[in-house]
Scaffold this active site. Sequence first.
Site, PDB file in Angstrom:
ATOM      1  N   HIS A 198      51.942  48.483  38.591  1.00  0.00           N
ATOM      2  CA  HIS A 198      50.630  49.063  38.293  1.00  0.00           C
ATOM      3  C   HIS A 198      49.658  47.988  37.804  1.00  0.00           C
ATOM      4  O   HIS A 198      48.729  48.269  37.040  1.00  0.00           O
ATOM      5  CB  HIS A 198      50.722  50.170  37.236  1.00  0.00           C
ATOM      6  CG  HIS A 198      51.645  51.284  37.601  1.00  0.00           C
ATOM      7  ND1 HIS A 198      51.232  52.406  38.291  1.00  0.00           N
ATOM      8  CD2 HIS A 198      52.983  51.446  37.381  1.00  0.00           C
ATOM      9  CE1 HIS A 198      52.262  53.207  38.473  1.00  0.00           C
ATOM     10  NE2 HIS A 198      53.335  52.655  37.935  1.00  0.00           N
ATOM     11  N   SER A 328      31.810  28.168  46.837  1.00  0.00           N
ATOM     12  CA  SER A 328      30.568  28.782  46.420  1.00  0.00           C
ATOM     13  C   SER A 328      29.401  27.876  46.752  1.00  0.00           C
ATOM     14  O   SER A 328      29.490  26.648  46.656  1.00  0.00           O
ATOM     15  CB  SER A 328      30.588  29.054  44.917  1.00  0.00           C
ATOM     16  OG  SER A 328      29.333  29.533  44.477  1.00  0.00           O
ATOM     17  N   LYS A 334      34.233  25.509  42.594  1.00  0.00           N
ATOM     18  CA  LYS A 334      34.932  26.769  42.828  1.00  0.00           C
ATOM     19  C   LYS A 334      35.614  26.730  44.199  1.00  0.00           C
ATOM     20  O   LYS A 334      35.027  26.326  45.191  1.00  0.00           O
ATOM     21  CB  LYS A 334      33.954  27.939  42.776  1.00  0.00           C
ATOM     22  CG  LYS A 334      34.600  29.315  42.777  1.00  0.00           C
ATOM     23  CD  LYS A 334      33.535  30.382  42.539  1.00  0.00           C
ATOM     24  CE  LYS A 334      34.167  31.755  42.346  1.00  0.00           C
ATOM     25  NZ  LYS A 334      34.762  32.244  43.596  1.00  0.00           N
ATOM     26  N   GLU A 341      42.083  35.926  52.495  1.00  0.00           N
ATOM     27  CA  GLU A 341      41.011  36.863  52.825  1.00  0.00           C
ATOM     28  C   GLU A 341      40.817  36.999  54.331  1.00  0.00           C
ATOM     29  O   GLU A 341      40.490  38.077  54.835  1.00  0.00           O
ATOM     30  CB  GLU A 341      39.723  36.418  52.130  1.00  0.00           C
ATOM     31  CG  GLU A 341      39.807  36.614  50.619  1.00  0.00           C
ATOM     32  CD  GLU A 341      38.699  35.901  49.850  1.00  0.00           C
ATOM     33  OE1 GLU A 341      37.838  35.270  50.511  1.00  0.00           O
ATOM     34  OE2 GLU A 341      38.710  35.969  48.609  1.00  0.00           O
TER      35      GLU A 341
END
Length: 473
Positions: A198, A328, A334, A341
């Site tokens: 969870h 980014s 970053k 993805e």
Amino acid sequence: MINPTRTEHDSLGDVSVPKDAYYGAQTQRGVDNFPISGKGFPPKFIRTFGLVKWAAAKANRELKRFESGIKSPLSVEQIDALIVAAREVADGKLADQFPVDIYQTGSGTSTNMNVNEVISNRAIELVGGNRFLAKKAIHPNDHVNLGQSTNDVFPTVIHVAASQAIHRELIPALQTLATTLESKAKEWSEILKIGRTHLADATPLTLGQEFGGFARQIRLSIERAEAARDALLELPIGGTAVGTGINTHPKFASNVCTILAKETGLEFTEARDHFEASAQRDALVSSHGGLKSIAVSLFTVANNIRWLGSGPRCGFHEVSLPDKQPGSSIMPGKVNPVMSESMMQVAARVIGNDHTITFAGATGGQFQLHVMMPVMAVTMLESIDLLVSVTRAFTDLCVVDMQANPKECEAGIEKSLSLVTALVPLLGYEKSAALAKEAMASGKTIRELCVEQKVLPIEQLKRALDARQMTHP
């Protein structure tokens, strides 16, 4: 400037066709009638069409169909030319001669005739004839399409194209990913970390166990890919127009299947019931369902790896993903989990494609013909190609160079309240739950609280809270 044309003829009359095109009137009608997407069938599908026509021509030669039983018998030289021309299409030649849009007649007749016309005219050229004559010495219907109908050829091409792609491309790509994940699991078998259920802290396991679970997902995906391939091995060829086999030889279908099986290494067989094989595309629905399941597995593996690599300072960062590009346009330094993805987006597309396949399969089969085959063909092949490409990229550009971060993995174990689970056999559930709540409220660890309250002798507590022993029964 007006492009030069020639006049071709079919049963509806004369048609202007580009002067040097190998295709003819029926192809041009398809081009004119379906200015829909601007996209033709993928090269893989056209090559397979050539392969099926090649096998059909060889079968008809074996059965001596070109020499008798038709209005215009062919010479040995013409038969050989027809077979060579079909093989050229199968080998990817004449690839610019297939302009018909995907979204055409639901049986795929325009594309079948496109292939027939190209093979016909190329075969005429091979024997030194004039392919521009109105009367074709090697006719697209009478000879190239002999013993066939679009209604059995088109679904046969779908089955052969998709099963080959799964067998030759998707399964090997999945095998490489599974092997790479298994290698990581073995390499990281001793690295302890906290489990999560969870998305909440759970009992410890090893990073190797976690990645072993991912590897098993891919091994099961290979089994599903094999089942997806095998669902397509019955071929509709031989049913002709409605499944009765009118205008074909009784042995034609079995001969074509034997030729295709020998050529591809796949165990193609004649459909047990040609009426079902012509009218329904349930096998495609079943096969793509397997691809959807594979997409779900790939999504969860990629997403879990994305989570494990999150951070580097404010996330889990239990593994380091390879840096592939700046993450980014505004935040310097970053780096994002781009390969995960990419795979997740492919999975979403394949899951969406499954709805297209399912809807088309359910709505397109009326009586003796299925009329949603072109969209099912391109959707099926798109899903396979996407899964192949993203699996290879994810393996090579992410999993191979992924690194474990043992300190980050182990840092959370001592802080986890779920360590109290190991005390349940000794203290009982209620007492253990109370300890967890008190630890949370006080900010102390389970171990610190147990020592402070002297709930167990120190050595017994040490054994009970040994995280490594919690990773196996």
